[in-house]
Design a protein around this motif. Structure first.
Motif, mmCIF file in Angstrom:
data_model
loop_
_atom_site.group_PDB
_atom_site.id
_atom_site.type_symbol
_atom_site.label_atom_id
_atom_site.label_comp_id
_atom_site.label_asym_id
_atom_site.label_seq_id
_atom_site.Cartn_x
_atom_site.Cartn_y
_atom_site.Cartn_z
ATOM 1 N N ILE A 12 0.867 -1.172 0.000
ATOM 2 C CA ILE A 12 0.000 0.000 0.000
ATOM 3 C C ILE A 12 0.905 1.224 0.000
ATOM 4 O O ILE A 12 1.839 1.313 0.808
ATOM 5 C CB ILE A 12 -0.912 0.036 1.246
ATOM 6 N N GLY A 13 0.657 2.158 -0.908
ATOM 7 C CA GLY A 13 1.512 3.345 -0.972
ATOM 8 C C GLY A 13 0.876 4.459 -1.771
ATOM 9 O O GLY A 13 -0.119 4.262 -2.483
ATOM 10 N N GLY A 14 1.442 5.659 -1.647
ATOM 11 C CA GLY A 14 0.956 6.815 -2.386
ATOM 12 C C GLY A 14 2.076 7.794 -2.661
ATOM 13 O O GLY A 14 3.182 7.661 -2.115
ATOM 14 N N ALA A 15 1.802 8.777 -3.501
ATOM 15 C CA ALA A 15 2.826 9.773 -3.842
ATOM 16 C C ALA A 15 2.179 11.060 -4.317
ATOM 17 O O ALA A 15 1.073 11.048 -4.866
ATOM 18 C CB ALA A 15 3.764 9.232 -4.920
ATOM 19 N N LEU A 16 2.887 12.158 -4.099
ATOM 20 C CA LEU A 16 2.559 13.458 -4.672
ATOM 21 C C LEU A 16 3.789 13.956 -5.417
ATOM 22 O O LEU A 16 4.915 13.695 -5.006
ATOM 23 C CB LEU A 16 2.191 14.478 -3.598
ATOM 24 N N VAL A 17 3.554 14.696 -6.509
ATOM 25 C CA VAL A 17 4.648 15.354 -7.238
ATOM 26 C C VAL A 17 4.214 16.777 -7.550
ATOM 27 O O VAL A 17 3.088 17.015 -7.997
ATOM 28 C CB VAL A 17 4.997 14.621 -8.555
#
Length: 407
Positions: free
Chosen positions: A231-236
């Motif tokens: 489970i993971g997430g990201a912002l750029v």
């Protein structure tokens, strides 16, 4: 040895090299996992410099603030989302423990007690957060069909306090597509920011930053990792924007940073992103055409089909195909959907998407059961809608499985 500038690499090569740094002190070929909660200082003075972010201070003090393995992932996602852009070096990534941690931290830090104009068809938890939790934080939301740019413009006029427009590059689960470039211009003209969830498309197919978006979000659980193991997430976004909006501090205090093991697994997944997305989209096109010609299917929603309402727009903004996600409406509604999902053998009945195996699910009773009924009806999330994440299996086998289950 032939030296090639990374600026001249193709996107396919960039996915392989994005997380690689051979400057490891032991010469490790793959990035090491820094599985540690804290870091050691030589003395009190060194610790003070580190916490004050002074020159010469240690770069890491505690893994809730930052971790070397996590930073590798952040750099890799930022490189891919800003790939080919002249000012790619000014973009940075932030990795999170889930896609929702990334999305909620982004919205809270960017909306700032203002109004959010959100796409009506959104991932269920995003819709629920904006509808039920965000108001207690001083954030109001109106939901509109962002595939109609005129409606977005009218909503901006009705809500001059709008600070953020939020949409998905390919809507979950209706597969509608918005004109990111046009909406980005509207956002700039009204002093608002545009945040785009690019989970369905990935930077392989769409690069929202290059189209004018300010922030890109990902559930890296899905295509970026690709194997259903984390489970993971990201912002750029531009580093200056994260600094201005204190997004780093929100992540620190809300505690949503990714763990090093999940970051490492995601880095491994990114290496094969291009290969997988190519197979996903090629298979999805064949499956979509089969479904479109099946007499038991009422309507198919896939950007690559000429029948898709935004097919021309998709063709103008999507690179290398149309992605691996399909939604379709069955004749017979809910009962037909239940029959289909209970009889598939190759496709797996499970939520989530972007895995190497095909996943099928019923949004109305599963992922979008928590969405407000009025929003759901307005967005076209009907009782008979089925969502299919086409895997990398032989598409003929997927078609055979669907054909058997439909009958």
């Amino acid at each position: 040895m032939l030296k090639i500038s990374k600026k001249n690499l193709s996107f396919e090569s960039a996915t392989v090299s994005a997380g690689i740094d051979h400057n490891d002190q032991y010469g490790s070929h793959t990035p090491p996992i820094y599985q540690t909660s804290t870091y050691v200082f030589d003395n009190v003075e060194a610790g003070a410099k580190a916490f004050a972010h002074e020159e010469g201070g240690a770069s890491h003090v505690y893994s809730r603030l930052g971790n070397p393995t996590v930073e590798r992932l952040e750099n890799a996602v930022a490189k891919l989302e800003s790939f080919g852009m002249k000012d790619s070096d000014i973009y940075t990534g932030m990795a999170f423990g889930s896609g929702m941690a990334a999305i909620t931290t982004g919205i809270i830090s960017l909306a700032r007690n203002g109004h959010v104009i959100a796409q009506d068809a959104l991932y269920g938890c995003t819709s629920q957060f904006l509808k039920e939790e965000a108001p207690s934080m001083g954030i109001s939301t109106s939901f509109v069909d962002t595939s109609d740019t005129f409606l977005v413009e009218m909503e901006l006029k009705q809500h001059p306090d709008t600070t953020l427009i939020y949409l998905e590059s390919i809507a979950n689960p209706t597969m509608s597509i918005s004109d990111i470039r046009a909406i980005a211009k509207l956002a700039r003209d009204h002093n608002a920011l545009l945040m785009v969830d690019n989970t369905f498309a990935t930077p392989y197919h769409i690069q929202p930053l290059d189209l004018g978006a300010d922030v890109v979000a990902h559930s890296s659980t899905k295509y970026l990792s690709g194997h259903g193991t984390l489970i993971g997430g990201a912002l750029v976004a531009k580093k200056a924007l994260f600094d201005e909006m204190n997004t780093w501090i929100f992540r620190k205090n809300l505690g949503g940073i990714a763990g090093p093991m999940d970051a490492w697994l995601t880095l491994n997944g990114i290496k094969t992103l291009s290969l997988r997305m190519k197979q996903h989209q090629e298979g999805a096109m064949k499956v979509a055409r089969f479904l479109e010609n099946n007499p038991l299917v009422e309507q198919v929603y896939y950007p690559g089909l000429e029948s898709h309402p935004q097919h021309d727009l998709a063709s103008s903004i999507m690179n290398r195909g149309y992605g691996g996600m399909i939604s379709f409406e069955l004749k017979g509604g809910y009962e037909a959907g239940v029959h289909l999902m209970n009889h598939v053998k190759l496709c797996t009945l499970a939520v989530s998407l972007g895995c190497v195996d095909s996943l099928i699910q019923h949004p109305a009773s599963m992922t979008h059961s928590i969405v407000d009924e009025e929003i759901k009806q307005k967005a076209g999330i009907t009782e008979g809608l089925v969502r299919l994440s086409v895997g990398i299996e032989d598409p003929e086998d997927i078609i055979s499985d669907l054909q058997h289950a439909l009958q």
